[in-house]
Motif scaffolding. Sequence first.
Motif, PDB file in Angstrom:
ATOM      1  N   LYS B  15       0.824  -1.215   0.000  1.00  0.00           N
ATOM      2  CA  LYS B  15       0.000   0.000   0.000  1.00  0.00           C
ATOM      3  C   LYS B  15       0.850   1.253   0.000  1.00  0.00           C
ATOM      4  O   LYS B  15       0.687   2.131  -0.836  1.00  0.00           O
ATOM      5  N   THR B  16       1.812   1.305   0.955  1.00  0.00           N
ATOM      6  CA  THR B  16       2.612   2.528   1.048  1.00  0.00           C
ATOM      7  C   THR B  16       3.654   2.555  -0.066  1.00  0.00           C
ATOM      8  O   THR B  16       4.306   1.551  -0.327  1.00  0.00           O
ATOM      9  N   PRO B  17       3.785   3.702  -0.738  1.00  0.00           N
ATOM     10  CA  PRO B  17       4.754   3.769  -1.834  1.00  0.00           C
ATOM     11  C   PRO B  17       6.188   3.690  -1.323  1.00  0.00           C
ATOM     12  O   PRO B  17       6.529   4.310  -0.317  1.00  0.00           O
ATOM     13  N   ALA B  18       7.018   2.889  -2.003  1.00  0.00           N
ATOM     14  CA  ALA B  18       8.442   2.822  -1.672  1.00  0.00           C
ATOM     15  C   ALA B  18       9.176   3.948  -2.392  1.00  0.00           C
ATOM     16  O   ALA B  18      10.172   4.476  -1.910  1.00  0.00           O
ATOM     17  N   ILE B  19       8.655   4.309  -3.573  1.00  0.00           N
ATOM     18  CA  ILE B  19       9.144   5.476  -4.321  1.00  0.00           C
ATOM     19  C   ILE B  19       7.915   6.311  -4.625  1.00  0.00           C
ATOM     20  O   ILE B  19       6.914   5.800  -5.122  1.00  0.00           O
ATOM     21  N   ASP B  20       7.993   7.600  -4.272  1.00  0.00           N
ATOM     22  CA  ASP B  20       6.805   8.434  -4.307  1.00  0.00           C
ATOM     23  C   ASP B  20       7.047   9.656  -5.206  1.00  0.00           C
ATOM     24  O   ASP B  20       7.663  10.627  -4.790  1.00  0.00           O
ATOM     25  N   GLN B  21       6.558   9.601  -6.434  1.00  0.00           N
ATOM     26  CA  GLN B  21       6.654  10.709  -7.393  1.00  0.00           C
ATOM     27  C   GLN B  21       8.028  11.349  -7.405  1.00  0.00           C
ATOM     28  O   GLN B  21       8.186  12.546  -7.209  1.00  0.00           O
ATOM     29  N   LEU B  22       9.007  10.503  -7.665  1.00  0.00           N
ATOM     30  CA  LEU B  22      10.405  10.944  -7.601  1.00  0.00           C
ATOM     31  C   LEU B  22      10.863  11.446  -8.969  1.00  0.00           C
ATOM     32  O   LEU B  22      10.640  10.804  -9.981  1.00  0.00           O
ATOM     33  N   SER B  23      11.484  12.620  -8.962  1.00  0.00           N
ATOM     34  CA  SER B  23      12.095  13.135 -10.192  1.00  0.00           C
ATOM     35  C   SER B  23      13.533  13.481  -9.888  1.00  0.00           C
ATOM     36  O   SER B  23      13.818  14.113  -8.868  1.00  0.00           O
ATOM     37  N   LEU B  24      14.443  13.038 -10.730  1.00  0.00           N
ATOM     38  CA  LEU B  24      15.835  13.446 -10.566  1.00  0.00           C
ATOM     39  C   LEU B  24      16.616  13.199 -11.848  1.00  0.00           C
ATOM     40  O   LEU B  24      16.167  12.470 -12.729  1.00  0.00           O
ATOM     41  N   THR B  25      17.774  13.843 -11.947  1.00  0.00           N
ATOM     42  CA  THR B  25      18.625  13.617 -13.113  1.00  0.00           C
ATOM     43  C   THR B  25      20.053  13.360 -12.660  1.00  0.00           C
ATOM     44  O   THR B  25      20.468  13.823 -11.605  1.00  0.00           O
ATOM     45  N   VAL B  26      20.755  12.567 -13.441  1.00  0.00           N
ATOM     46  CA  VAL B  26      22.180  12.327 -13.202  1.00  0.00           C
ATOM     47  C   VAL B  26      22.890  12.588 -14.529  1.00  0.00           C
ATOM     48  O   VAL B  26      22.505  12.029 -15.560  1.00  0.00           O
ATOM     49  N   GLU B  27      23.888  13.474 -14.487  1.00  0.00           N
ATOM     50  CA  GLU B  27      24.619  13.792 -15.716  1.00  0.00           C
ATOM     51  C   GLU B  27      25.710  12.751 -15.964  1.00  0.00           C
ATOM     52  O   GLU B  27      26.205  12.137 -15.016  1.00  0.00           O
ATOM     53  N   ALA B  28      26.074  12.577 -17.217  1.00  0.00           N
ATOM     54  CA  ALA B  28      27.168  11.661 -17.549  1.00  0.00           C
ATOM     55  C   ALA B  28      28.451  12.149 -16.893  1.00  0.00           C
ATOM     56  O   ALA B  28      28.738  13.343 -16.877  1.00  0.00           O
ATOM     57  N   GLY B  29      29.200  11.236 -16.306  1.00  0.00           N
ATOM     58  CA  GLY B  29      30.469  11.587 -15.673  1.00  0.00           C
ATOM     59  C   GLY B  29      30.339  12.074 -14.243  1.00  0.00           C
ATOM     60  O   GLY B  29      31.339  12.322 -13.574  1.00  0.00           O
ATOM     61  N   GLU B  30      29.129  12.176 -13.761  1.00  0.00           N
ATOM     62  CA  GLU B  30      28.905  12.690 -12.410  1.00  0.00           C
ATOM     63  C   GLU B  30      29.066  11.564 -11.380  1.00  0.00           C
ATOM     64  O   GLU B  30      28.804  10.399 -11.669  1.00  0.00           O
ATOM     65  N   PRO B  37      17.604   7.032   5.407  1.00  0.00           N
ATOM     66  CA  PRO B  37      17.427   5.991   6.429  1.00  0.00           C
ATOM     67  C   PRO B  37      16.979   4.661   5.818  1.00  0.00           C
ATOM     68  O   PRO B  37      16.618   4.599   4.643  1.00  0.00           O
ATOM     69  N   ASN B  38      16.987   3.601   6.624  1.00  0.00           N
ATOM     70  CA  ASN B  38      16.515   2.283   6.175  1.00  0.00           C
ATOM     71  C   ASN B  38      15.092   2.403   5.660  1.00  0.00           C
ATOM     72  O   ASN B  38      14.253   3.053   6.275  1.00  0.00           O
ATOM     73  N   GLY B  39      14.821   1.776   4.543  1.00  0.00           N
ATOM     74  CA  GLY B  39      13.457   1.749   4.017  1.00  0.00           C
ATOM     75  C   GLY B  39      13.053   3.021   3.292  1.00  0.00           C
ATOM     76  O   GLY B  39      11.881   3.213   2.990  1.00  0.00           O
ATOM     77  N   SER B  40      14.014   3.917   3.003  1.00  0.00           N
ATOM     78  CA  SER B  40      13.638   5.167   2.330  1.00  0.00           C
ATOM     79  C   SER B  40      13.500   4.967   0.812  1.00  0.00           C
ATOM     80  O   SER B  40      13.135   5.903   0.106  1.00  0.00           O
ATOM     81  N   VAL B 207      19.518  13.254  -0.688  1.00  0.00           N
ATOM     82  CA  VAL B 207      19.009  12.695   0.559  1.00  0.00           C
ATOM     83  C   VAL B 207      17.590  12.217   0.325  1.00  0.00           C
ATOM     84  O   VAL B 207      16.722  12.995  -0.082  1.00  0.00           O
ATOM     85  N   MET B 208      17.367  10.914   0.560  1.00  0.00           N
ATOM     86  CA  MET B 208      16.022  10.362   0.350  1.00  0.00           C
ATOM     87  C   MET B 208      15.339  10.092   1.677  1.00  0.00           C
ATOM     88  O   MET B 208      15.975   9.798   2.680  1.00  0.00           O
ATOM     89  N   HIS B 209      14.019  10.200   1.669  1.00  0.00           N
ATOM     90  CA  HIS B 209      13.236   9.943   2.865  1.00  0.00           C
ATOM     91  C   HIS B 209      11.841   9.524   2.420  1.00  0.00           C
ATOM     92  O   HIS B 209      11.192  10.236   1.659  1.00  0.00           O
ATOM     93  N   GLU B 210      11.397   8.369   2.863  1.00  0.00           N
ATOM     94  CA  GLU B 210      10.070   7.844   2.523  1.00  0.00           C
ATOM     95  C   GLU B 210       9.767   7.930   1.031  1.00  0.00           C
ATOM     96  O   GLU B 210       8.681   8.352   0.626  1.00  0.00           O
ATOM     97  N   GLY B 211      10.729   7.525   0.235  1.00  0.00           N
ATOM     98  CA  GLY B 211      10.496   7.454  -1.207  1.00  0.00           C
ATOM     99  C   GLY B 211      10.558   8.779  -1.935  1.00  0.00           C
ATOM    100  O   GLY B 211      10.292   8.832  -3.130  1.00  0.00           O
ATOM    101  N   ARG B 212      10.883   9.859  -1.208  1.00  0.00           N
ATOM    102  CA  ARG B 212      10.981  11.171  -1.865  1.00  0.00           C
ATOM    103  C   ARG B 212      12.376  11.735  -1.702  1.00  0.00           C
ATOM    104  O   ARG B 212      13.144  11.322  -0.832  1.00  0.00           O
TER     105      ARG B 212
END
Lengths: 321, 267
Positions: B15-30, B37-40, B207-212
């Motif tokens: 029921k509870t989302p493990a990943i919650d509407q997450l947006s992010l980018t990683v550049e090449a070479g970064e 925390p555990n379970g984030s 920094v992630m927390h509760e899937g965000r």
Amino acid sequence: MKNIVIGRYIPGDSFLYRMDPRVKLIALFILFVAVFVIDELLVMGLALLGILVLLPLGKISLKKVYFGLRPLLFLLIFTFVFQILFNTQGRLLGTLRLTFDPLNVALSVGIFAAWLFLKRFTSFTFISFLVMVAGVLTLLSQLTLLASFGSFTIAIYEEGLLFAIFILLRLVIIVTLSTILTITTKPTDLNLGLERVLKPLKIIRVNTEEIAMIIGISLRYIPTLLDEANKIILAQASRGVDFQEGKIKDKVVQIISLLVPMFIISFQRSDELANAMEARCFVPGKPRTRLNQLTWKPLDTAVLVVTLTLMIVSIGVRILW
Amino acid sequence: MPLIELQDVSFSYGKTPAIDQLSLTVEAGEWVTIVGPNGSGKSTLAKLLIGLLKTQQGTIQVAGETLDETTVQGIREKIGIIFQNPDNQFVGVTVKDDIAFGLENLSVPYEEMLKRIDHYSKAVGMDAYLDKEPSQLSGGQKQRVAIAGTLAMKPELIIFDEATSMLDPTGRQAMLEIMHALKASGKTILSITHDLKEALPADRVLVMHEGRLLKSGTPRDILRDEPLLKKARLTLLEPFKYMNQLAKKKQLTDEWEALLWQSAFTL
Ligand SMILES: Nc1ncnc2c1ncn2[C@@H]1O[C@H](COP(=O)(O)OP(=O)(O)OP(=O)(O)O)[C@@H](O)[C@H]1O
Ligand SMILES: [Mg+2]
């Protein structure tokens, strides 16, 4: 605990090492057939002699073969004794009358306890076991000073003895041949050989590559699982579970306390392993190239010819003798 | 074009989302480090990236290609991952076989396979162990083999999911050195960790927390934000505590900051 893995590969170099694993497997199968076809003790003796000649040629010491036989020693002895005791055909060769009285029973128990205690300090467990058994038998048959409360007669018949020796030879030959295979073949090669040898089964829709993959992974994880079992035993022992002693009920608790964590760990492990394999682009059934290549050499043809000849000879002997 | 781009990705096991509407980018070479925390949802994110789990919402793009059933195999060739438990990712019977496993799956020709095994086992310092079995290796050595096996497939991005957490300090140090070498050779690194020390060399820390995503910034930005670290249940290294205290009293000079920063690395 790692060294109890049966049939470990021992690095070395000889023609047995250089043979193609496919040929080794096929040759082993052919020789097994031959050994099962043989029904004369004399021929079986010759076969064992042949193996005793093969070992130094292949630069495998008797000691290594003995290590392969060791886990099965008690099975071999059991089969041997069972045949002798219960096969009552042929001429009576002799009897051994065992009489039990309080003194010789007590002494026998003493000898047994002494063996149990001493076997930790000697590397000749098997020989000392034989000495112990001989001692107990002599005691029970010769020394009866007090009033006896029972007796038992061991009768040995000719056919029983010969058949017991025959069966023993056959088992020793089979185990020795298998041990030679596992000593001289790397698990990867063995696995690859097995995959290729089983390839014809593809016609009846058996996925031989997957079977080989499963066998390979099992081989890979046996030492890890043994390590894990060891760790769990230690962890449970530190919580007061005693794995050495105990009544049946305690034994059940001990086994459960080992099996439950082993199962949980194995499930988790297989899940993670499947992930790791998929992440590295493994797709079941997809064609793959192989690091381990097999090459058929003249030696391999020669070995096949020799083993096939041996099999035909043993079939011929059986029919014509 | 970023190497990795997530848009509003959601995933839940129950029921509870493990990943919650997450947006992010990683550049090449970064070099990006993810802490939390555990379970984030860090491991879940990693599994979504290599297609071991399917997104339930949003899109993941790798080098401009949208991840779906048809592209997942190609994308897995671009992304390598090292997991936490050294024992549960060692597929081969020997070191050599294990490095070869991925190459066999990619149908790399035999000669090329030998070359790559030779090159990448040297790169991680395991070339003397090629015929050894996993039971003869330490945890750190097994992880190095896993890295060689992954690098041999020539991925652009390498994910480390708490790959050092089961290792002793020497093993950790060796892994960190390999990560530095990877960065220098132009690879993109995504490392997931509980150990703030592993976040120090990164270009960017998430920094992630509760899937965000709570915050994204340079290691310095993150280390200054004590309430954030508290929320993410991360323990700050001693030098940074002093640094933040000095900063609060407005006594933090550039020299002090540089010195404390240095000392954190040598801890
Ligand atoms: N296979 C699974 N089945 C059900 N729930 C799961 C599964 N794996 C993870 N979860 C749940 O999803 C959430 C996120 O888990 P995840 O493993 O991604 O966290 P994490 O940040 O990697 O944690 P850790 O630091 O402990 O590794 C947690 O609440 C976890 O309980
Ligand atoms: Mg995790």
